[in-house]
Enzyme design. Structure first.
Site, mmCIF file in Angstrom:
data_model
loop_
_atom_site.group_PDB
_atom_site.id
_atom_site.type_symbol
_atom_site.label_atom_id
_atom_site.label_comp_id
_atom_site.label_asym_id
_atom_site.label_seq_id
_atom_site.Cartn_x
_atom_site.Cartn_y
_atom_site.Cartn_z
ATOM 1 N N GLU A 128 0.848 -1.202 0.000
ATOM 2 C CA GLU A 128 0.000 0.000 0.000
ATOM 3 C C GLU A 128 0.876 1.241 0.000
ATOM 4 O O GLU A 128 1.944 1.237 0.596
ATOM 5 C CB GLU A 128 -0.841 0.046 1.293
ATOM 6 C CG GLU A 128 -1.731 -1.145 1.471
ATOM 7 C CD GLU A 128 -2.314 -1.214 2.881
ATOM 8 O OE1 GLU A 128 -2.132 -0.262 3.667
ATOM 9 O OE2 GLU A 128 -2.949 -2.231 3.185
ATOM 10 N N LYS A 130 2.257 4.586 1.376
ATOM 11 C CA LYS A 130 2.287 5.149 2.722
ATOM 12 C C LYS A 130 2.085 6.653 2.564
ATOM 13 O O LYS A 130 3.015 7.387 2.209
ATOM 14 C CB LYS A 130 3.617 4.844 3.403
ATOM 15 C CG LYS A 130 3.663 5.271 4.847
ATOM 16 C CD LYS A 130 4.865 4.677 5.535
ATOM 17 C CE LYS A 130 4.926 5.041 6.998
ATOM 18 N NZ LYS A 130 4.955 6.474 7.260
ATOM 19 N N ASP A 132 1.571 10.424 3.545
ATOM 20 C CA ASP A 132 2.180 11.191 4.625
ATOM 21 C C ASP A 132 1.155 12.132 5.244
ATOM 22 O O ASP A 132 0.901 13.219 4.731
ATOM 23 C CB ASP A 132 3.356 11.984 4.043
ATOM 24 C CG ASP A 132 4.413 12.233 5.084
ATOM 25 O OD1 ASP A 132 4.249 11.750 6.219
ATOM 26 O OD2 ASP A 132 5.403 12.911 4.771
ATOM 27 N N TYR A 242 -6.795 2.184 5.942
ATOM 28 C CA TYR A 242 -5.878 1.084 5.614
ATOM 29 C C TYR A 242 -5.947 -0.100 6.574
ATOM 30 O O TYR A 242 -5.134 -1.010 6.490
ATOM 31 C CB TYR A 242 -4.438 1.587 5.503
ATOM 32 C CG TYR A 242 -3.949 2.332 6.737
ATOM 33 C CD1 TYR A 242 -3.781 1.678 7.954
ATOM 34 C CD2 TYR A 242 -3.647 3.683 6.671
ATOM 35 C CE1 TYR A 242 -3.338 2.348 9.074
ATOM 36 C CE2 TYR A 242 -3.193 4.368 7.791
ATOM 37 C CZ TYR A 242 -3.046 3.696 8.987
ATOM 38 O OH TYR A 242 -2.618 4.362 10.100
ATOM 39 N N LYS A 330 10.527 2.944 3.079
ATOM 40 C CA LYS A 330 10.490 4.400 2.887
ATOM 41 C C LYS A 330 11.223 4.845 1.629
ATOM 42 O O LYS A 330 12.252 4.285 1.275
ATOM 43 C CB LYS A 330 11.149 5.094 4.090
ATOM 44 C CG LYS A 330 10.438 4.872 5.416
ATOM 45 C CD LYS A 330 9.231 5.746 5.571
ATOM 46 C CE LYS A 330 9.447 7.012 6.300
ATOM 47 N NZ LYS A 330 9.582 7.121 7.667
ATOM 48 N N CYS A 424 25.308 45.465 -7.330
ATOM 49 C CA CYS A 424 25.402 44.119 -7.902
ATOM 50 C C CYS A 424 26.708 43.470 -7.429
ATOM 51 O O CYS A 424 27.775 44.074 -7.562
ATOM 52 C CB CYS A 424 25.374 44.214 -9.435
ATOM 53 S SG CYS A 424 25.779 42.647 -10.225
ATOM 54 N N CYS A 427 29.079 43.194 -10.886
ATOM 55 C CA CYS A 427 29.593 44.351 -11.626
ATOM 56 C C CYS A 427 29.564 45.639 -10.806
ATOM 57 O O CYS A 427 29.982 46.683 -11.292
ATOM 58 C CB CYS A 427 28.827 44.524 -12.927
ATOM 59 S SG CYS A 427 27.138 45.112 -12.664
ATOM 60 N N CYS A 442 19.954 43.939 -11.150
ATOM 61 C CA CYS A 442 21.111 44.679 -11.639
ATOM 62 C C CYS A 442 20.723 45.214 -13.013
ATOM 63 O O CYS A 442 20.371 44.447 -13.904
ATOM 64 C CB CYS A 442 22.315 43.753 -11.751
ATOM 65 S SG CYS A 442 23.629 44.491 -12.726
ATOM 66 N N CYS A 447 26.616 43.458 -17.511
ATOM 67 C CA CYS A 447 27.029 42.720 -16.308
ATOM 68 C C CYS A 447 27.432 41.295 -16.712
ATOM 69 O O CYS A 447 26.635 40.564 -17.306
ATOM 70 C CB CYS A 447 25.874 42.675 -15.312
ATOM 71 S SG CYS A 447 26.214 41.619 -13.898
HETATM 72 S S1 IVH Z 1 -0.272 0.388 8.833
HETATM 73 C C1 IVH Z 1 0.366 -1.710 12.583
HETATM 74 N N1 IVH Z 1 -0.692 1.365 6.450
HETATM 75 O O1 IVH Z 1 2.374 5.317 8.819
HETATM 76 C C2 IVH Z 1 0.154 -1.008 11.326
HETATM 77 N N2 IVH Z 1 0.199 2.803 8.103
HETATM 78 O O2 IVH Z 1 4.061 4.194 11.653
HETATM 79 C C3 IVH Z 1 0.195 0.436 11.498
HETATM 80 N N3 IVH Z 1 0.547 5.101 7.356
HETATM 81 O O3 IVH Z 1 1.411 7.168 11.138
HETATM 82 C C4 IVH Z 1 0.013 1.233 10.343
HETATM 83 N N4 IVH Z 1 -0.165 4.823 5.290
HETATM 84 O O4 IVH Z 1 -0.749 6.278 9.948
HETATM 85 C C5 IVH Z 1 -0.249 1.616 7.690
HETATM 86 N N5 IVH Z 1 -1.150 2.110 4.302
HETATM 87 C C6 IVH Z 1 -0.709 2.355 5.533
HETATM 88 C C7 IVH Z 1 -0.265 3.625 5.931
HETATM 89 C C8 IVH Z 1 0.196 3.805 7.236
HETATM 90 C C9 IVH Z 1 0.321 5.690 6.167
HETATM 91 C C10 IVH Z 1 1.102 5.774 8.539
HETATM 92 C C11 IVH Z 1 0.375 5.488 9.809
HETATM 93 C C12 IVH Z 1 1.393 5.794 10.863
HETATM 94 C C13 IVH Z 1 2.666 5.431 10.190
HETATM 95 C C14 IVH Z 1 3.154 4.090 10.648
#
Ligand code: IVH
Length: 682
Positions: A128, A130, A132, A242, A330, A424, A427, A442, A447
């Site tokens: 999935e 992740k 932010d 998720y 990551k 400047c 120059c 400038c 220049c």
């Molecule tokens: S699973 C035990 N799935 O990432 C499982 N986390 O430290 C816990 N996050 O702030 C999380 N997308 O909110 C999971 N598809 C995803 C995610 C996800 C973002 C974030 C989560 C937490 C950090 C995990």
């Protein structure tokens, strides 16, 4: 009289029943369309129709407040501000994830899983994105949203129910058509702010003199922790769910089944999830997500790889704070913190003075960065960046790294304020800053810094595209006095190049060939290469499309230019000024004399259209606006955006706007689509 009274008495509850029924219908309908719009992104009705349903419901609830319930779609905004957040204890702790920072570490995770399970065959994983943002939990009781909270320390979070209710993609009532939801359901997800939403929010805050958010995640967290949910409602927060916590009376076999079922109940699930057999497939898919990372409208910081089987998840269990069955793979971070050693001033092609932070080298997204732009002196002031500050820097795609903000808590007291020079730095000419502008410039046309930058720009990819003519070579050529402006590039000799330090004959030959190749070019490229102020790549093409030849553009006056859609007064002034300047004309002459050949667009001039300005309003049937525009331009006519006395024709399509009215008022000749077709055909 008696009868009437009796009738009323009997009818009242029945009327109320009707009201109640209508309210129920409206809520169901609104919830359904809400789901189509915010979760599936597939609306079936217009915004207007949706507003009408909402208005009817609001009207009924105002008249019959006894029927207002907390799960009514009218209750998404409207709670009074809180004094403080209450706390919520999570039934099951909200864990965090261990990180894998390389492919190798992702493979080590797979090996750990197999070792623990004593399995050799490939494990099935769900991958999935992740996203932010901020982790939250939503609790549903009998299918109704009851409480929503932040993760907090994993055990106890803050009750942000009112704020979460403002997020339209969070269902207030679950869909039970496919399967009734369990009596208690805890759903986990990530609340986030889109990149666009984040930018707009910061722009607004900048205007209001408020502090800026460093990134969309901080902005999402700040928005979710508002005590007044009306403020949260103004921020376009969204969610991807998720996983689940507790689910009373409904068990699942796999994580994939969990996500599929959540989706059926109306939750928003990220469309980029995938079930993968074995770690190889999972890693391959993670790489794909990294590739599309900048194509999605929100920020992701990696992918999450999860063991699909819940039975295996159970066997793997958890360590103190993170499960053994999942890992966050990551991306390389695109933000980092470092210290500013100094602030220097760079002079650009247009003479713009840009302050640049010289920093202790730091790795940002896999690239070592030691310089980052501070944009202009106003930005430095607004962000209060000082020499010696520890700062957040970021790099996105190919964009120049920038200083996002200082971290004031890391100040030691010996930081220095930056003073913008008044001359400047290259120059020494006094700099100019026209009132209302933020960028000091400038003004000296000779220049050396400006000359170098304008040559680098002239040779760059979107312009004349002279391969090998980068900043190092240009610096050398200018410093040696071999070139003084862009036209000199076409008078360089092989010997001059080959005699430069560290220049092999072969390279000199390649550069000579690249210069020769660049002589065949298009008008759009050439105009862009000239570096006229306010004429970027797109504007250069617009001008080329409209005028067809350099000669025609040279002759154009400000008004003629402004008749073109997209050309404003500033651009028009800059273009006319550029072609009036003898220095510029001389350079263009030398370039053309050297044999640069600008491919002219084949304009089949129609005397009836030559130099005539057309404005379009309303929808055309036979072609799009763009097609019609190109046809006019291809026949020697011009296309304007607004109607004035100077407009020759206004072409009126279906449902024309105010331009039609204005054309009538000013007695401008009006053409129907048919008449327009005839005019261009004859
Ligand atoms: S699973 C035990 N799935 O990432 C499982 N986390 O430290 C816990 N996050 O702030 C999380 N997308 O909110 C999971 N598809 C995803 C995610 C996800 C973002 C974030 C989560 C937490 C950090 C995990």
């Amino acid at each position: 009289m008696d009868n009437l009274y009796v009738g009323k008495k009997i009818n009242m509850p029945r009327d109320l029943d009707k009201v109640k029924k209508r309210i129920r219908e409206l809520r169901e309908s609104i919830n359904y369309h809400n789901y189509l719009y915010y979760v599936l992104d597939q609306p079936e009705i217009s915004d207007h129709e949706y507003d009408q349903l909402m208005r009817e419901l609001i009207g009924l609830e105002e008249k019959y407040p006894q029927f207002v319930t907390p799960d009514s779609p009218t209750q998404r905004v409207g709670a009074p501000p809180l004094e403080k957040f209450e706390t919520v204890t999570h039934t099951l702790p909200m864990l965090s994830l261990e990180n894998a920072l390389s492919e190798e570490e992702a493979r080590e995770f797979d090996e750990r899983v197999k070792r623990f399970l004593k399995m050799e065959e490939p494990i099935e994983y769900v991958v999935e994105p992740k996203v932010d943002g901020v982790a939250i939990e939503l609790v549903y009781e009998d299918g109704k949203f009851a409480v929503g909270s932040t993760r907090g320390d994993g055990y106890i979070g803050e009750d942000v129910t009112q704020n979460l209710k403002t997020i339209r993609s969070i269902p207030l009532v679950l869909i039970d058509r496919f399967e009734p939801p369990p009596s208690r359901l805890e759903v986990r997800g990530e609340v986030y702010l889109s990149i666009q939403g984040f930018k707009e929010l910061n722009q607004r805050r900048m205007k209001e003199g408020l502090s800026l958010f460093a990134n969309p995640r901080n902005a999402a967290a700040g928005s979710l922790r508002q005590l007044d949910s009306k403020i949260t409602a103004e921020r376009p927060l969204d969610i991807f769910c998720y996983g689940i916590g507790l689910s009373v009376g409904r068990t699942f076999q796999t994580h994939w089944e969990v996500l599929g079922t959540l989706s059926k109940w109306g939750f928003k699930i990220n469309p980029h999830i995938k079930c993968c057999m074995g770690i190889d497939q999972a890693i391959e898919y993670c790489k794909y997500i990294a590739e599309i990372r900048h194509d999605v409208p929100y920020e992701m910081d990696g992918t999450v790889i999860k063991v699909n089987s819940l039975l295996l998840q159970d066997r793997l269990g958890v360590k103190t704070r993170s499960p053994r069955w999942a890992v966050a793979y990551k991306f390389k971070a695109t933000q980092a913190t470092t210290r500013i050693i100094d602030i220097k001033v760079q002079v650009g092609r247009t003479g713009a003075l840009t302050p640049v932070a010289i920093m202790e080298p730091v790795n940002v997204g896999g690239v070592e960065v030691s310089r980052a732009t501070l944009h202009n002196p106003d930005e430095i002031k607004k962000k209060d960046v000082r020499i010696g500050d520890t700062v957040v820097v970021q790099r996105a795609g190919d964009v120049i790294p920038e200083v996002v903000m200082p971290i004031p808590s890391k100040r030691r007291g010996d930081e220095k304020f930056f003073e913008m020079p008044t001359t400047c730095p290259v120059c020494k000419e006094p700099v100019e800053k026209p009132p209302g502008e933020v960028v000091p410039r400038c003004p000296n046309p000779r220049c050396p810094a400006k000359i170098k930058e304008s040559i680098i720009h002239f040779a760059s990819k979107g312009a004349m595209d002279i391969d090998g003519m980068g900043d190092k070579l240009v610096n050398q050529l200018v410093d040696k006095g071999l070139i003084k402006n862009v036209s000199d590039l076409y008078y360089l000799t092989f010997e001059q190049l080959a005699n430069l330090e560290r220049m092999a004959e072969k390279s000199a030959q390649n550069i000579m060939e690249a210069i020769e190749r660049s002589k065949k070019t298009t008008l759009g490229r050439f105009l862009y290469a000239l570096g006229i102020r306010h004429v970027g790549e797109h504007m250069a093409q617009v001008l080329a499309d409209n005028f067809g030849s350099l000669e025609a553009l040279k002759e154009a006056g400000e008004e003629e230019l402004m008749a073109i859609e997209e050309v404003g007064p500033e651009v028009a002034k800059s273009i006319v000024g550029f072609f009036k300047d003898g220095y510029n004309l001389n350079i263009i002459d030398r370039i053309l004399k050297a044999g640069v050949n600008i491919e002219e667009k084949k304009v089949v001039i129609k005397p009836a259209l030559l130099g005539k300005t057309f404005v379009f309003t309303g929808q055309l049937e036979s072609f799009t606006r763009d097609e019609a525009k190109r046809m006019v331009q291809g026949l020697g006519g011009l296309v304007g955006s607004s109607v004035s006395r100077k407009t020759n024709f206004v072409v009126v399509g279906k449902e024309p706007g105010s331009k039609f009215e204005k054309a009538k008022r000013l007695n401008v000749r009006i053409l129907s689509e048919e008449e327009f077709k005839k005019l261009i055909a004859t």
